[in-house]
Design an enzyme around this catalytic site. Structure first.
Site, PDB file in Angstrom:
ATOM      1  N   TYR A 205       0.822  -1.221   0.000  1.00 50.71           N
ATOM      2  CA  TYR A 205       0.000   0.000   0.000  1.00 50.71           C
ATOM      3  C   TYR A 205       0.853   1.268   0.000  1.00 50.71           C
ATOM      4  O   TYR A 205       0.446   2.293   0.546  1.00 50.71           O
ATOM      5  CB  TYR A 205      -0.958   0.027   1.197  1.00 50.71           C
ATOM      6  CG  TYR A 205      -1.712  -1.254   1.411  1.00 50.71           C
ATOM      7  CD1 TYR A 205      -2.623  -1.708   0.458  1.00 50.71           C
ATOM      8  CD2 TYR A 205      -1.532  -2.019   2.551  1.00 50.71           C
ATOM      9  CE1 TYR A 205      -3.320  -2.890   0.641  1.00 50.71           C
ATOM     10  CE2 TYR A 205      -2.230  -3.212   2.747  1.00 50.71           C
ATOM     11  CZ  TYR A 205      -3.119  -3.641   1.787  1.00 50.71           C
ATOM     12  OH  TYR A 205      -3.811  -4.808   1.968  1.00 50.71           O
ATOM     13  N   HIS A 206       2.004   1.242  -0.681  1.00 46.04           N
ATOM     14  CA  HIS A 206       2.912   2.387  -0.652  1.00 46.04           C
ATOM     15  C   HIS A 206       3.312   2.867  -2.052  1.00 46.04           C
ATOM     16  O   HIS A 206       4.500   3.096  -2.316  1.00 46.04           O
ATOM     17  CB  HIS A 206       4.190   2.031   0.123  1.00 46.04           C
ATOM     18  CG  HIS A 206       3.964   1.691   1.555  1.00 46.04           C
ATOM     19  ND1 HIS A 206       4.849   0.958   2.309  1.00 46.04           N
ATOM     20  CD2 HIS A 206       2.929   1.996   2.389  1.00 46.04           C
ATOM     21  CE1 HIS A 206       4.391   0.813   3.532  1.00 46.04           C
ATOM     22  NE2 HIS A 206       3.219   1.431   3.605  1.00 46.04           N
ATOM     23  N   PRO A 207       2.390   3.055  -2.985  1.00 45.76           N
ATOM     24  CA  PRO A 207       2.787   3.538  -4.311  1.00 45.76           C
ATOM     25  C   PRO A 207       3.278   4.984  -4.256  1.00 45.76           C
ATOM     26  O   PRO A 207       2.698   5.820  -3.552  1.00 45.76           O
ATOM     27  CB  PRO A 207       1.504   3.423  -5.139  1.00 45.76           C
ATOM     28  CG  PRO A 207       0.395   3.521  -4.131  1.00 45.76           C
ATOM     29  CD  PRO A 207       0.928   2.855  -2.895  1.00 45.76           C
TER      30      PRO A 207
END
Length: 621
Positions: A535-537
């Site tokens: 969940y870290h784009p």
């Protein structure tokens, strides 16, 4: 017997999830109705002009808006596509249940060629917050600053980076006093966890056996080590920057927030100066002007999408969608994300609080949370982390995140659809574990060499963009993640973990049966099947000095466009060595100062010009 137990667990979890979803639906409907009554027609909702317009009220946008509004002379409009969060958003343990709701953009990537083979349609689910507070309302609240070398690569001085980290923090608990800033107006509370299982302590002991000490990983210079993480929380309650923005708004009458509103386009004069935005709200469309600056803080997905809709992006791509090209910049390129795996990889013969009986204790858990700010409901999901230099570099390359549960813990009710686990993978790998005590030790690839991109699906602002992260396209990414798996193997073979009966899940990953279990070939196959986003784009509006390979300069202003800034995770040239929310807050603090200083400097120039011109004018009169 197993079948009956499985269906009983499934029944109670589905019933609870249904009640939860019904509450969210009712809250969303009431929120939408209240906004319509309060604001009425579009033209009466906002002024025609503000000093600053901030697009997006997530971690970055809410913080930037609050800082800009601290100067009470300035008027600030915040435009957010989502609505207000509910009380349930404050409960840390509910994070996965908030995905696939109206508070989530519910993005889905393109089918991956080299990854996500065990995920439905080979598509990765990307939950992103569509709500005041943004993704910090859905995340697992882990606060890690990263490593100083991360920001050296960005070209930002270490003393500035540390100053802005501290400015965004209000530390409480073990680390209180390690920050110069005490007063979370505009920032976030950072605290110790209120609750953890015995597994957290055992993990720390296991790491110590392997000579990995317990250290403060937020010192940013530490050697490899482990710790119980700090989280963005106060008194057991999730803390997001929209709370801080509310506090400032009470003191700043010129700070206006416009939720449930979609910005369709940035308005640009003569191709060189941003002067406002076009907003769609409740079926109406209106224009609002910005006197000093438009700040895009809509995130790694929506910010590049908005820039391209406004004519800023790859010229050939914009022309294909019949969008007039204002600036030919590599918007949407350089997409990076932290990749992880390892759900339900560890089996235990010891019971932990996260199991099928947890839901039956809901009345007690609710009392502990609402009356005392304590208990299991304050748990962020992850209860220990470690940063490791497994490739021998000068910064961490793998992070381990310890979860005292797994995908099978809720019998597939919440996590399975949220992650898009395929029927085959569920039935053959996860379903047999329902009712057993599992744990997950997730290895996270901190600095992937694979790069993806984001592009417009169409010129319609309401269409989601095309997202292709190209997970595990570079062979080095597989090697690094495999080294993470090998570290997990060492950890569960320590005396500390053996005391819990820990063992690797011996069930072959479906699709990988032809490889010998625990061989490098098996783990490569495993990684390519169970490929998960952390969940870290980041990176789609990369910061840099060269307009041919970056979108914004080191002053966060879009190349060639005056008064247009990007302040969010999309500007990161590369990923930090840790969870990204802390770095986003630091970027927001620095970005807010940059914008304020630019306006202040501009005002000084105008005053100097007036001073220079006035004597001549007086002499002529």
């Amino acid at each position: 017997m197993f079948v009956l137990k499985y269906y009983w667990i499934l029944y109670i979890y589905c019933t609870s999830a249904g009640i939860f979803s019904l509450f969210l639906f009712i809250h969303k409907q009431c929120d939408d109705a209240a906004e319509w009554v309060f604001y009425g027609e579009f033209d009466s909702a906002v002024q025609k002009e503000y000093d600053f317009i901030v697009v997006g009220a997530g971690s970055a946008g809410a913080l930037v808006a609050g800082r800009l509004a601290e100067d009470k002379k300035h008027s600030v409009l915040v435009v957010e596509a989502g609505g207000r969060p509910s009380t349930l958003h404050d409960i840390p343990v509910t994070s996965p249940m908030l995905q696939l709701t109206p508070y989530d953009w519910q993005y889905v990537t393109l089918p991956q060629e080299t990854a996500c083979l065990g995920i439905t349609n080979r598509e990765s689910r990307w939950p992103r917050g569509k709500v005041l507070g943004g993704t910090s309302r859905l995340n697992y609240m882990i606060y890690l600053r990263g490593h100083f070398t991360d920001y050296d690569d960005w070209g930002w001085p270490r003393d500035e980076v540390l100053y802005y980290f501290k400015k965004s923090e209000h530390q409480i608990g073990r680390f209180e006093g390690k920050t110069d800033y005490h007063g979370a107006n505009g920032g976030v509370y950072v605290s110790d966890m209120k609750y953890r299982t015995r597994l957290a302590k055992v993990f720390l002991e296991a790491a110590k056996e392997l000579h990995y000490p317990e250290v403060d990983l937020n010192e940013m210079t530490s050697s490899p080590g482990v710790m119980e993480p700090q989280i963005t929380s106060q008194n057991g309650v999730r803390w997001s920057t929209d709370y801080s923005m509310y506090h400032i708004a009470n003191d700043a009458p010129k700070l206006h927030v416009l939720p449930n509103s979609l910005v369709e386009k940035v308005l640009i004069k003569d191709g060189v100066e941003a002067y406002g935005v076009l907003i769609r709200r409740s079926g109406g469309v209106g224009m609002v002007r910005a006197k000093h600056a438009v700040v895009l803080s809509a995130g790694t997905v929506e910010t590049p999408k908005l820039l391209m809709l406004s004519g800023i992006g790859p010229a050939h791509h914009l022309s294909r969608h019949k969008i007039d090209v204002i600036a030919d910049l590599p918007v949407g390129s350089n997409l990076q994300d932290h990749v992880t795996t390892g759900l339900d990889l560890i089996l235990l013969n010891t019971s932990l609080p996260f199991n099928e009986n947890t839901i039956l204790a809901t009345p007690i858990l609710s009392y502990d949370y609402f009356a005392k700010g304590q208990g299991l409901l304050t748990h962020p999901g992850c209860e220990a982390v470690g940063l490791f230099h497994l490739s021998g570099g000068d910064r961490p390359d793998v992070e381990l995140m310890l979860l005292p549960a797994g995908l099978s813990t809720d019998a597939g009710t919440v996590l399975r659809p949220a992650m898009g686990i395929s029927d085959k993978l569920w039935s053959h790998y996860f379903a047999p574990l329902v009712g057993r005590q599992v744990a997950s030790m997730l290895p996270k690839l901190l600095h992937p060499k694979s790069r993806g991109c984001l592009r417009l699906r169409s010129a319609n602002p309401e269409d989601p963009p095309i997202i292709n992260p190209r997970y595990l396209a570079h062979p080095d990414d597989i090697k690094t993640l495999t080294s993470g798996i090998r570290l997990i193997e060492k950890l569960i073979n320590t005396a500390a973990m053996r005391g819990l009966g820990a063992e690797l899940n011996p069930t072959p990953m479906p699709g990988c049966e032809k490889f010998a279990f625990n061989s490098d070939q098996y783990w490569e196959c495993y990684l390519r099947h169970l490929t998960l986003t952390a969940y870290h784009p980041v990176g789609t509006c990369r910061m840099g000095s060269d307009p041919t390979d970056s979108v914004v300069g080191h002053d966060l202003r879009v190349h060639g466009i005056q008064n247009l800034y990007v302040i969010d995770a999309s500007i990161m040239p590369s990923l930090p060595s840790g969870n990204t929310n802390a770095a986003v807050l630091m970027i927001a603090e620095k970005g807010a100062d940059i914008v304020r200083n630019a306006v202040h400097t501009s005002g000084q120039v105008c005053q100097l010009m007036e001073t220079f011109i006035r004597p001549t004018t007086t002499a002529m009169s």
